[in-house]
Design an enzyme around this catalytic site. Structure first.
Site, PDB file in Angstrom:
ATOM      1  CD  GLU A 103      -2.794  -1.214   2.414  1.00 54.48           C
ATOM      2  OE1 GLU A 103      -3.885  -1.766   2.327  1.00 54.48           O
ATOM      3  OE2 GLU A 103      -2.334  -0.783   3.484  1.00 54.48           O
ATOM      4  CB  CYS A 119       3.169   7.559   3.008  1.00 53.11           C
ATOM      5  SG  CYS A 119       3.736   6.482   4.325  1.00 53.11           S
ATOM      6  CB  CYS A 140       7.572  -4.485   9.366  1.00 53.24           C
ATOM      7  SG  CYS A 140       8.960  -3.699  10.216  1.00 53.24           S
ATOM      8  CB  CYS A 158       6.778  -1.580  16.768  1.00 54.97           C
ATOM      9  SG  CYS A 158       8.413  -1.200  16.133  1.00 54.97           S
ATOM     10  CB  CYS A 214       3.389  -1.007  14.332  1.00 59.84           C
ATOM     11  SG  CYS A 214       3.402  -0.908  12.533  1.00 59.84           S
ATOM     12  N   GLY A 252       7.011  -1.527   6.420  1.00 59.56           N
ATOM     13  CA  GLY A 252       8.378  -2.007   6.385  1.00 59.56           C
ATOM     14  C   GLY A 252       9.384  -1.108   7.058  1.00 59.56           C
ATOM     15  CD  GLU A 253      13.685   0.146   9.954  1.00 55.03           C
ATOM     16  OE1 GLU A 253      12.886   0.617  10.761  1.00 55.03           O
ATOM     17  OE2 GLU A 253      14.548   0.837   9.378  1.00 55.03           O
ATOM     18  CB  SER A 299      10.449   6.896   8.916  1.00 57.67           C
ATOM     19  OG  SER A 299      10.101   6.611  10.258  1.00 57.67           O
ATOM     20  CB  SER A 329       9.942   5.340  14.981  1.00 58.95           C
ATOM     21  OG  SER A 329       9.475   5.614  13.676  1.00 58.95           O
ATOM     22  CG  LEU A 330      12.902   8.648  20.828  1.00 57.95           C
ATOM     23  CD1 LEU A 330      14.230   7.962  20.591  1.00 57.95           C
ATOM     24  CD2 LEU A 330      13.118  10.102  21.252  1.00 57.95           C
ATOM     25  CG  ASN A 331       7.447   5.640  18.841  1.00 58.51           C
ATOM     26  OD1 ASN A 331       7.074   6.770  18.525  1.00 58.51           O
ATOM     27  ND2 ASN A 331       7.517   4.655  17.977  1.00 58.51           N
ATOM     28  CB  CYS A 390       1.133   6.320  11.437  1.00 63.10           C
ATOM     29  SG  CYS A 390       1.435   7.965  10.870  1.00 63.10           S
TER      30      CYS A 390
END
Ligand code: SAH
Ligand code: SF4
Length: 355
Positions: A95, A109, A116, A120, A123, A161-162, A193, A215-217, A334
């Site tokens: 997507e 995006c 992935c 996380c 996610c 994905g990463e 990202s 992506s700290l979070n 997201c």
């Protein structure tokens, strides 16, 4: 006779395309001609490349192919966000989300993997694991397909994905997107990202220029370990050191994405720790209220918590922008990508098992 497989020209970086052409005994400058046909002009048939000699076009057709995407589905959100679903040759799908910005501009995006591996906790993409990396052509074709209908001003590698888990293909795709004869994007228009793969962040900085988002979070290793298992390998200290070392252009900053999750990472103490973590880093912060979804028990933060958190950063001269996740009604926000589709697939599977 054994046929050699055709080379997909969209899988070649500009340098690789030159090498491919000189290998055929052609001049180097032919690469520029081809890039113009492949990207800004969007041609998918060698026969249409009218400034190339007929014989050359025939030779190309024997050795090479030009892949392209047409959307298998397209959904538009009430806020104007548009989600495209592309079916891949092996039946997988990805997507891509087009997000309208101010003044008629739009950000695309783009996905870099099917699924992935990073798992996380918040996610939806992560809950299904990694199916496979996308090829450079599959990354670039998302841009090609959308650009045939809409202007794309900025690109963010923030879909499924990463990206740093697929570094070679991502670097190749960036080289194609930057190519002067191709789409000619400036490196300031593209943002990658990452969840924080430290060695790959450093390698990325050595290999190519691109805006970096992290992506700290979370502001403690204990919480980040729970939210993002990658933190057990590369804890906050290592991550922040890599951020300090990442090469930046003048006035460029690293974007830190911080999903605010109710009662998990949204306290004033978190805001205080975040200020300390960012000390000495050229940073800006995107605060993203958690998008609730069926795959997670986490909750969005209270309005007051968001405001207090943001105010604390702003008062300490940290640029902190609140980001509304767009496209929620079409599962384009997201962390929601691939969700609906997978749900549908699981549903059909369970129905077919029970019947
Ligand atoms: N894998 C990369 C890029 C894709 S994820 C990365 O993690 O950075 C894109 C962004 O979506 C990340 O910043 C992630 O933190 C955010 N995200 C994931 N799930 C979310 C959710 N449920 N609500 C809000 N943001 C989410
Ligand atoms: Fe992967 Fe990014 Fe989702 Fe984490 S947030 S599971 S790294 S896509």
């Amino acid at each position: 006779m054994l046929q050699t497989p055709l080379v997909d020209l969209k899988n070649l970086s500009p340098a690789e395309l030159e090498a491919f052409l000189t290998g055929m005994g052609k001049e180097r400058f032919r690469a520029g001609q081809l890039l113009r046909w492949l990207y800004p002009r969007g041609v998918t048939d060698f026969a249409a490349m009218t400034d190339l000699a007929k014989g050359f076009r025939a030779e190309l057709a024997e050795r090479a192919a030009i892949s392209f995407f047409t959307p298998a589905a397209e959904e538009v959100s009430s806020d104007g966000t548009r989600k495209f679903l592309f079916r891949l040759q092996d039946g997988q799908s990805v997507e891509t989300v087009l997000i309208p910005m101010d003044e008629g501009r739009a950000t695309l995006c783009v996905s870099t993997q099917v699924g992935c591996a990073m798992q996380c906790a918040f996610c939806l993409t992560g809950t299904f694991g990694l199916t496979r990396n996308l090829t450079a052509a599959e990354i670039v074709n998302q841009v090609c397909a959308v650009r045939t209908g809409f202007p794309v001003d900025n690109i963010v590698l923030m879909g499924m994905g990463e990206p740093l888990h697929n570094l070679d293909n991502v670097v190749r795709a960036l080289e194609i997107l930057y190519s002067e004869s191709g789409f000619d994007y400036s490196s300031r228009k593209i943002t990658l990202s990452t969840s924080g793969l430290v060695p790959e962040m450093l390698e990325l900085g050595r290999r190519i220029r691109v805006n970096l988002a992290v992506s700290l979070n979370a502001t403690t290793d204990a919480v980040r370990n729970e939210l993002m298992p990658v933190n057990r390998r590369y804890p906050l200290n290592d991550l922040m050191r890599a951020c300090r070392e990442y090469p930046l252009l003048p006035r460029q900053r690293i974007t830190f994405e911080y999903i605010l999750i109710r009662g998990v990472n949204d306290s004033l103490d978190d805001a205080r720790r975040l200020v300390k973590l960012l000390h000495g880093v050229k940073a800006k912060v995107n605060l993203i209220p958690f998008n609730e979804h069926a795959g997670s028990a986490f909750r969005s933060p209270e309005e007051a918590a968001i405001e207090t958190f943001q105010r604390h950063l702003l008062d300490r001269n940290i640029v902190a922008i609140r980001r509304a996740s767009k496209g929620q009604d079409i599962s384009a926000a997201c962390g929601q990508l691939k969700g609906r589709l997978e749900e549908r697939r699981l549903l059909t599977e369970s129905t077919s098992h029970s019947s």
